[in-house]
Design an enzyme around this catalytic site. Structure first.
Site, PDB file in Angstrom:
ATOM      1  N   ASN A 151      19.188  44.519  -3.220  1.00  0.00           N
ATOM      2  CA  ASN A 151      18.049  45.444  -3.351  1.00  0.00           C
ATOM      3  C   ASN A 151      18.096  46.640  -2.401  1.00  0.00           C
ATOM      4  OD1 ASN A 151      17.475  43.625  -1.222  1.00  0.00           O
ATOM      5  ND2 ASN A 151      15.314  44.134  -1.360  1.00  0.00           N
ATOM      6  N   GLU A 249      17.598  36.335   6.824  1.00  0.00           N
ATOM      7  CA  GLU A 249      16.388  37.039   6.387  1.00  0.00           C
ATOM      8  C   GLU A 249      16.201  36.706   4.923  1.00  0.00           C
ATOM      9  OE1 GLU A 249      14.127  38.428   7.987  1.00  0.00           O
ATOM     10  OE2 GLU A 249      15.117  38.573   9.934  1.00  0.00           O
ATOM     11  N   CYS A 283      11.748  42.868  -0.104  1.00  0.00           N
ATOM     12  CA  CYS A 283      11.291  41.622   0.512  1.00  0.00           C
ATOM     13  C   CYS A 283       9.948  41.832   1.186  1.00  0.00           C
ATOM     14  CB  CYS A 283      12.324  41.132   1.512  1.00  0.00           C
ATOM     15  SG  CYS A 283      12.816  42.408   2.663  1.00  0.00           S
ATOM     16  N   GLU A 460      16.764  41.264  13.404  1.00  0.00           N
ATOM     17  CA  GLU A 460      17.714  42.323  13.076  1.00  0.00           C
ATOM     18  C   GLU A 460      17.160  43.652  13.577  1.00  0.00           C
ATOM     19  OE1 GLU A 460      20.350  41.689   9.711  1.00  0.00           O
ATOM     20  OE2 GLU A 460      18.527  41.296   8.586  1.00  0.00           O
TER      21      GLU A 460
END
Ligand code: NAD
Length: 479
Positions: A151, A249, A283, A460
């Protein structure tokens, strides 16, 4: 067939791979973006071996060299952001404006970590013993496997590859199957950036074959994964079995709370952007809109009016707000959840079906259901332009609904109350909180990640990336 053919990159060489798989254009299935070959497990093994062989020299390479490589990559991506954005829009389906924005962000991330390569932190402390010094330094973690979703096919690889290289690691990057073109474009730039051979490798192919061969390889030292919860959980178990350092993640079911005292027009913009832009395939998408009863009816009317203005279609058309769903598989999932919404008795307020466009593509109308908290569309990640609207009696009820989920990536609130905003920031069970902003849309220089089922391991991005990509050494010296 005149379209490009994308290959993998191993030990400084382009490797064709087998077969000729179609790189689809989700907005026009009759005009593919390209073709690509896939690797077998043996070739993935060669990539990990190459990364392992390159590690000793790269882990000790001058930080200035690492900074220059990353700066070169960042500068080239920024200079070519329109062209790379166009490739991204054709391959993944987000609008051209969103795609160019993502390309620019990928470039900025490489630039940020070019600087970080020269700022690797350490500490010198007094020992508890006289005449002894203690130094705490950071060293590369080793060969890093990167498994990425489709994505954000430029930005997510960028925010993993750039810190990995900045801190002296070598890399084997496995992109998602449906975005080989963006992966190839990134690898092509990295192949000209001055990296010694084997420091960066890119392997195309399925999760089951290529991903598995990567994770199972004994020379892999660390794995950073972004993708769905089921895949992430399975990889986590595998990684634990062999004590691999991991960062995961995963999914989200992010709430956006709208209180009665909110600026309602601003709240509607936050909801539309968060739920439907990038075709809801983020997300951090606001897939649960939780609205206080006192403004619920007005919010519905405003949402319906705003959603009626949204144009779905060709992502390269500047008049289009929402591109196609990225793949047939994702479209099937989205349509399945729309059916589940009806089956569970949710009330359809907007959208609900496919959109006819001049080309054959995966076009779906942004869809809003009035739902209950127990409905499947309120609980499970859909990853499409489908949002559930929930009614909350008051702030306390809204907060309870917001936290009533297995996920914990991002949570948003629209309010003019300092008291409620402050309370929400403290009590939302999420890694990221937004006040009067869409849940999606984050800065690249600060930590990104969640809690509960959404994330596992260190954060991250930004300066926090150093945690995952380095290992700490404590040295004692007596004069
Ligand atoms: P996915 O889990 O299907 O695939 C992700 C990657 O894992 C792909 O490269 C895939 O090929 C690989 N893979 C699949 N099975 C594998 C296996 N058995 N072994 C090794 N690798 C394997 O996810 P997706 O459909 O590509 O992406 C969508 C998901 O990603 C959503 O759930 C979304 O929420 C999540 N996502 C999370 C974040 C975040 O930062 N939290 C960001 C973007 C996307």
């Amino acid at each position: 067939m005149n379209e490009p053919r994308y290959s993998s990159y191993i030990a400084g060489q382009w490797v064709e791979g087998g077969g000729s798989h179609v790189d689809e254009n989700p907005a026009n299935l009759d005009a593919p973006v390209g073709h690509y070959g896939v690797l077998d497990a043996a070739a993935v093994g060669q990539a990990v071996d190459a990364a392992a062989a390159a590690l000793p020299a790269w882990s000790l390479a001058a930080p200035q060299l690492r900074a220059e490589v990353l700066d070169f990559v960042g500068s080239e991506i920024l200079a070519r952001k329109e062209e790379l954005g166009r490739l991204l829009a054709r391959e993944e389906g987000k609008t051209l404006a969103e795609s160019i924005g993502e390309a620019a962000r990928a470039g900025q991330i490489f630039k940020f970590f070019a600087g970080e390569a020269l700022r690797i932190p350490g500490e010198k402390l007094a020992s508890t013993r006289p005449g002894v010094d203690v130094e705490v330094t950071r060293e590369p973690v080793g060969v890093v496997g990167i498994i990425a979703p489709w994505n954000f096919p430029l930005a997510i690889p960028a925010w993993k590859i750039a810190p990995a290289l900045a801190f002296g690691n070598t890399v084997v990057f496995k992109p998602a199957e449906i975005v080989p073109g963006c992966a190839w474009a990134l690898a092509e730039i990295l192949s000209r950036a001055g990296l010694p051979e084997g420091v960066f490798n890119m392997v195309l192919g399925s999760g089951r074959t290529v991903g598995q061969a990567l994770v199972a390889h004994p020379k892999l030292d660390a794995l950073t994964f972004t993708g769905s919860v089921p895949t992430g959980r399975a990889l986590l178990e595998q990684a634990a079995g062999r004590a691999l350092k991991v960062q995961m993640e995963m999914g989200g079911k992010n709430p956006l709370v709208v209180l009665a005292d909110a600026d309602l027009d601003q709240a509607v913009e936050c909801a539309v952007n968060g739920a439907f832009f990038s075709t809801g395939q983020r997300c951090t998408a606001s897939s649960r809109l939780i609205v206080e009863a006192a403004v619920y009816d007005r919010f519905v009317v405003k949402m319906q009016a705003r959603m009626a203005q949204l144009r779905v279609g060709d992502p390269l058309d500047p008049q289009v707000h929402i591109g196609p769903v990225a793949s047939q598989a994702q479209l099937d999932t989205d349509l399945g959840y729309i059916r589940a919404g009806h089956e569970d008795g949710a009330e359809l307020l907007a959208g609900g079906g496919r959109v006819d466009c001049p080309t054959r593509g995966h076009f779906l109308a942004p869809t809003l259901f009035a739902a209950r908290a127990s409905d499947r569309i309120s609980r499970e990640e859909i990853f499409g332009p489908v949002a559930a609207l929930l009614r909350a009696a008051d702030y306390e009820h809204a907060l309870a609904l917001a936290n009533d989920t297995e996920f914990g990536l991002c949570a948003g609130i629209c309010t003019t109350s300092l008291r409620h905003a402050t309370h929400f920031k403290r009590h939302a069970q999420a890694g990221m909180v937004m006040v009067n902003l869409p849940t999606a849309g984050v800065d690249p220089h600060v930590p990104f990640g969640g809690r509960k089922a959404s994330s596992y391991g260190p954060r991250e991005q930004g300066r926090y990336a150093v945690e995952f990509y380095t290992t700490v050494k404590t040295a004692y010296t007596s004069a």
